[in-house]
Scaffold this motif. Structure first.
Motif, PDB file in Angstrom:
ATOM      1  N   GLY A  93       0.902  -1.273  -0.131  1.00 22.66           N
ATOM      2  CA  GLY A  93       0.169  -0.048   0.046  1.00 22.66           C
ATOM      3  C   GLY A  93       0.879   1.346   0.004  1.00 22.66           C
ATOM      4  N   LYS A  94       2.095   1.174  -0.445  1.00 25.10           N
ATOM      5  CA  LYS A  94       2.928   2.310  -0.436  1.00 25.10           C
ATOM      6  C   LYS A  94       2.718   3.365  -1.470  1.00 25.10           C
ATOM      7  CE  LYS A  94       6.559  -0.471  -1.487  1.00 25.10           C
ATOM      8  NZ  LYS A  94       5.665  -1.667  -1.389  1.00 25.10           N
ATOM      9  N   THR A  95       2.061   2.904  -2.684  1.00 26.64           N
ATOM     10  CA  THR A  95       1.494   3.984  -3.563  1.00 26.64           C
ATOM     11  C   THR A  95       0.374   4.583  -3.128  1.00 26.64           C
ATOM     12  OG1 THR A  95       2.719   2.738  -5.311  1.00 26.64           O
ATOM     13  CG2 THR A  95       0.920   4.062  -6.180  1.00 26.64           C
ATOM     14  N   ALA A  96      -0.512   3.691  -2.564  1.00 26.15           N
ATOM     15  CA  ALA A  96      -1.778   4.220  -1.937  1.00 26.15           C
ATOM     16  C   ALA A  96      -1.626   5.297  -0.917  1.00 26.15           C
ATOM     17  CB  ALA A  96      -2.638   2.838  -1.398  1.00 26.15           C
ATOM     18  N   PHE A  97      -0.613   5.139  -0.204  1.00 24.77           N
ATOM     19  CA  PHE A  97      -0.363   6.207   0.837  1.00 24.77           C
ATOM     20  C   PHE A  97       0.139   7.326   0.182  1.00 24.77           C
ATOM     21  CE2 PHE A  97       2.326   8.263   3.880  1.00 24.77           C
ATOM     22  CZ  PHE A  97       1.503   7.995   5.391  1.00 24.77           C
ATOM     23  N   ALA A  98       1.269   7.251  -0.884  1.00 23.36           N
ATOM     24  CA  ALA A  98       1.707   8.267  -1.539  1.00 23.36           C
ATOM     25  C   ALA A  98       0.658   9.117  -2.263  1.00 23.36           C
ATOM     26  CB  ALA A  98       2.630   7.931  -2.411  1.00 23.36           C
ATOM     27  N   GLN A  99      -0.498   8.483  -2.718  1.00 19.10           N
ATOM     28  CA  GLN A  99      -1.769   9.125  -3.624  1.00 19.10           C
ATOM     29  C   GLN A  99      -2.084   9.803  -2.310  1.00 19.10           C
ATOM     30  OE1 GLN A  99      -3.117   5.532  -4.985  1.00 19.10           O
ATOM     31  NE2 GLN A  99      -2.202   5.752  -7.180  1.00 19.10           N
ATOM     32  N   GLY A 100      -2.452   9.436  -1.236  1.00 20.30           N
ATOM     33  CA  GLY A 100      -3.085  10.185  -0.283  1.00 20.30           C
ATOM     34  C   GLY A 100      -2.270  11.515   0.165  1.00 20.30           C
ATOM     35  N   VAL A 101      -0.934  11.441   0.250  1.00 25.42           N
ATOM     36  CA  VAL A 101      -0.137  12.685   0.403  1.00 25.42           C
ATOM     37  C   VAL A 101      -0.413  13.545  -0.856  1.00 25.42           C
ATOM     38  CG1 VAL A 101       2.068  13.413   0.383  1.00 25.42           C
ATOM     39  CG2 VAL A 101       1.786  11.317   1.714  1.00 25.42           C
ATOM     40  N   GLY A 102      -0.389  13.180  -1.992  1.00 19.25           N
ATOM     41  CA  GLY A 102      -0.369  13.777  -3.113  1.00 19.25           C
ATOM     42  C   GLY A 102      -1.955  14.667  -3.147  1.00 19.25           C
ATOM     43  N   GLU A 103      -2.861  13.852  -2.834  1.00 15.11           N
ATOM     44  CA  GLU A 103      -4.401  14.505  -2.657  1.00 15.11           C
ATOM     45  C   GLU A 103      -4.398  15.479  -1.615  1.00 15.11           C
ATOM     46  OE1 GLU A 103      -7.340  11.499  -2.264  1.00 15.11           O
ATOM     47  OE2 GLU A 103      -8.878  13.097  -1.648  1.00 15.11           O
ATOM     48  N   MET A 104      -3.640  15.432  -0.618  1.00 13.64           N
ATOM     49  CA  MET A 104      -3.654  16.406   0.376  1.00 13.64           C
ATOM     50  C   MET A 104      -2.926  17.879  -0.236  1.00 13.64           C
ATOM     51  SD  MET A 104      -4.583  17.963   3.282  1.00 13.64           S
ATOM     52  CE  MET A 104      -5.662  16.756   3.928  1.00 13.64           C
ATOM     53  N   LEU A 105      -1.776  17.625  -0.837  1.00  8.37           N
ATOM     54  CA  LEU A 105      -1.021  18.458  -1.490  1.00  8.37           C
ATOM     55  C   LEU A 105      -1.694  19.277  -2.572  1.00  8.37           C
ATOM     56  CD1 LEU A 105       2.533  17.294  -0.831  1.00  8.37           C
ATOM     57  CD2 LEU A 105       1.178  18.652   0.791  1.00  8.37           C
ATOM     58  N   GLY A 106      -2.880  18.754  -2.941  1.00 11.52           N
ATOM     59  CA  GLY A 106      -3.604  19.185  -4.213  1.00 11.52           C
ATOM     60  C   GLY A 106      -2.967  18.906  -5.627  1.00 11.52           C
ATOM     61  N   VAL A 107      -2.193  17.947  -5.471  1.00 14.89           N
ATOM     62  CA  VAL A 107      -1.713  17.331  -7.051  1.00 14.89           C
ATOM     63  C   VAL A 107      -2.868  17.128  -7.866  1.00 14.89           C
ATOM     64  CG1 VAL A 107      -0.468  15.486  -8.054  1.00 14.89           C
ATOM     65  CG2 VAL A 107       0.664  16.460  -6.026  1.00 14.89           C
ATOM     66  N   THR A 108      -2.811  17.605  -9.058  1.00 12.86           N
ATOM     67  CA  THR A 108      -3.825  17.252  -9.852  1.00 12.86           C
ATOM     68  C   THR A 108      -3.406  16.100 -10.879  1.00 12.86           C
ATOM     69  OG1 THR A 108      -3.085  19.053 -11.391  1.00 12.86           O
ATOM     70  CG2 THR A 108      -5.129  19.507  -9.828  1.00 12.86           C
ATOM     71  N   GLY A 109      -4.336  15.486 -11.311  1.00 12.52           N
ATOM     72  CA  GLY A 109      -4.064  14.343 -12.304  1.00 12.52           C
ATOM     73  C   GLY A 109      -3.513  13.237 -11.437  1.00 12.52           C
ATOM     74  N   PRO A 110      -3.583  11.976 -12.295  1.00  7.68           N
ATOM     75  CA  PRO A 110      -3.390  10.825 -11.584  1.00  7.68           C
ATOM     76  C   PRO A 110      -1.950  10.556 -10.945  1.00  7.68           C
ATOM     77  CG  PRO A 110      -3.556  10.449 -13.752  1.00  7.68           C
ATOM     78  CD  PRO A 110      -3.829  11.690 -13.597  1.00  7.68           C
ATOM     79  N   MET A 111      -1.689  10.129  -9.900  1.00 10.07           N
ATOM     80  CA  MET A 111      -0.491   9.736  -9.508  1.00 10.07           C
ATOM     81  C   MET A 111      -0.110   8.419  -9.542  1.00 10.07           C
ATOM     82  SD  MET A 111       0.428  11.641  -5.892  1.00 10.07           S
ATOM     83  CE  MET A 111       2.003  10.906  -5.481  1.00 10.07           C
ATOM     84  N   THR A 112       0.653   7.894 -10.581  1.00 10.44           N
ATOM     85  CA  THR A 112       0.816   6.434 -10.945  1.00 10.44           C
ATOM     86  C   THR A 112       2.007   6.112 -10.487  1.00 10.44           C
ATOM     87  OG1 THR A 112       1.675   7.062 -13.046  1.00 10.44           O
ATOM     88  CG2 THR A 112      -0.794   6.540 -13.068  1.00 10.44           C
ATOM     89  N   SER A 113       2.034   4.618 -10.232  1.00 11.04           N
ATOM     90  CA  SER A 113       3.493   4.121  -9.783  1.00 11.04           C
ATOM     91  C   SER A 113       4.921   4.559 -10.640  1.00 11.04           C
ATOM     92  CB  SER A 113       3.325   2.616  -9.567  1.00 11.04           C
ATOM     93  OG  SER A 113       4.537   2.316  -8.964  1.00 11.04           O
ATOM     94  N   PRO A 114       5.825   4.972 -10.103  1.00  7.76           N
ATOM     95  CA  PRO A 114       6.951   5.241 -11.173  1.00  7.76           C
ATOM     96  C   PRO A 114       7.996   4.096 -11.144  1.00  7.76           C
ATOM     97  CG  PRO A 114       7.079   6.309  -8.774  1.00  7.76           C
ATOM     98  CD  PRO A 114       6.060   5.520  -8.661  1.00  7.76           C
ATOM     99  N   THR A 115       7.399   2.924 -11.196  1.00 10.01           N
ATOM    100  CA  THR A 115       8.146   1.570 -11.053  1.00 10.01           C
ATOM    101  C   THR A 115       9.332   1.540 -12.140  1.00 10.01           C
ATOM    102  OG1 THR A 115       6.317   0.414 -10.340  1.00 10.01           O
ATOM    103  CG2 THR A 115       7.946  -0.781 -11.039  1.00 10.01           C
ATOM    104  N   PHE A 116       8.928   1.986 -13.552  1.00  8.12           N
ATOM    105  CA  PHE A 116       9.934   1.902 -14.287  1.00  8.12           C
ATOM    106  C   PHE A 116      10.655   3.163 -14.728  1.00  8.12           C
ATOM    107  CE2 PHE A 116       6.764  -1.209 -15.250  1.00  8.12           C
ATOM    108  CZ  PHE A 116       7.375  -2.380 -15.424  1.00  8.12           C
ATOM    109  N   THR A 117      10.201   4.327 -14.335  1.00  8.63           N
ATOM    110  CA  THR A 117      10.682   5.505 -14.454  1.00  8.63           C
ATOM    111  C   THR A 117      11.728   5.819 -13.211  1.00  8.63           C
ATOM    112  OG1 THR A 117       8.577   6.669 -14.076  1.00  8.63           O
ATOM    113  CG2 THR A 117       9.330   6.399 -16.308  1.00  8.63           C
ATOM    114  N   PHE A 118      11.475   5.260 -12.337  1.00  8.61           N
ATOM    115  CA  PHE A 118      12.017   5.652 -10.867  1.00  8.61           C
ATOM    116  C   PHE A 118      11.441   6.666 -10.277  1.00  8.61           C
ATOM    117  CE2 PHE A 118      15.666   3.600 -13.450  1.00  8.61           C
ATOM    118  CZ  PHE A 118      15.706   2.148 -12.716  1.00  8.61           C
ATOM    119  N   LEU A 119      11.265   7.900 -10.987  1.00  6.20           N
ATOM    120  CA  LEU A 119      10.657   8.789 -10.413  1.00  6.20           C
ATOM    121  C   LEU A 119       9.378   9.665 -11.197  1.00  6.20           C
ATOM    122  CD1 LEU A 119      11.800  12.070 -10.880  1.00  6.20           C
ATOM    123  CD2 LEU A 119      13.812  10.984  -9.883  1.00  6.20           C
TER     124      LEU A 119
END
Ligand SMILES: Nc1ncnc2c1ncn2[C@@H]1O[C@H](COP(=O)(O)OP(=O)(O)OP(=O)(O)O)[C@@H](O)[C@H]1O
Ligand SMILES: [Mg+2]
Length: 158
Positions: free
Chosen positions: A39-65
């Protein structure tokens, strides 16, 4: 001191991410560990939501970041949100090659999934989060402050 909270669903894990997001500011580094599918990515998505990040936060597995723009809660200051996933790194030296340390700056908040390979490069004043459990099991989220400032912030948060 370790703070331990429980999460019974992906939504609840995301909500804990949002709660943390409320307390984050530029310069913060959060190491997120836990098994595949914890659930690491799920947690990170919650952080992004609170910071007002727009658009989907997807897992950076292949791009590293992946990098987003968000706002520090309370001040509204713009901040970069850098979401890393180091799962595919093979050697610690690669941490330097992909520029992980460039994210440890005052105008960025950095969340790192699979941080273990970069342990020698991580700042000492970080927050460590470990998510225990996977699949349909309930999760235990352990938050470990690595300095006094984080200790105080966790006390306010939990
Ligand atoms: N309590 C829970 N908290 C988080 N995720 C949960 C929970 N219960 C079930 N899930 C499910 O577990 C999965 C977690 O996926 P997620 O991509 O966030 O994990 P991850 O730790 O980032 O994995 P990876 O190591 O592959 O990056 C999702 O499919 C989610 O729906
Ligand atoms: Mg992930």
């Amino acid at each position: 001191m370790d703070y331990r909270v429980e999460s019974l669903s992906a939504e609840q894990t995301r909500a804990w991410g949002k709660e943390l997001g409320r307390h984050l500011r530029g310069g913060d580094v959060v190491a997120l560990s836990g098994d595949l599918g914890a659930g690491k990515t799920a947690f990170a998505q919650g952080v992004g939501e609170m910071l007002g990040v727009t658009g989907p936060m997807t897992s950076p597995t292949f791009t590293f970041l992946h990098e987003y723009i968000g706002q520090v809660q309370g001040t509204g200051t713009k901040v970069r949100l850098i979401h890393m996933d180091l799962y595919r790194l093979q050697h610690p030296e690669e941490v330097e090659v992909i520029g992980v340390e460039d994210a440890f700056v005052e105008d960025a908040i950095c969340l790192i999934e699979w941080p273990e390979i970069a342990k020698d490069y991580l700042p000492e004043d970080r927050l460590d989060i470990e998510i225990l459990g996977s699949g349909e099991m309930p999760r235990e989220i352990i938050l470990r402050a690595q300095d006094n400032d984080w200790e105080q912030r966790l006390k306010d948060m939990i």
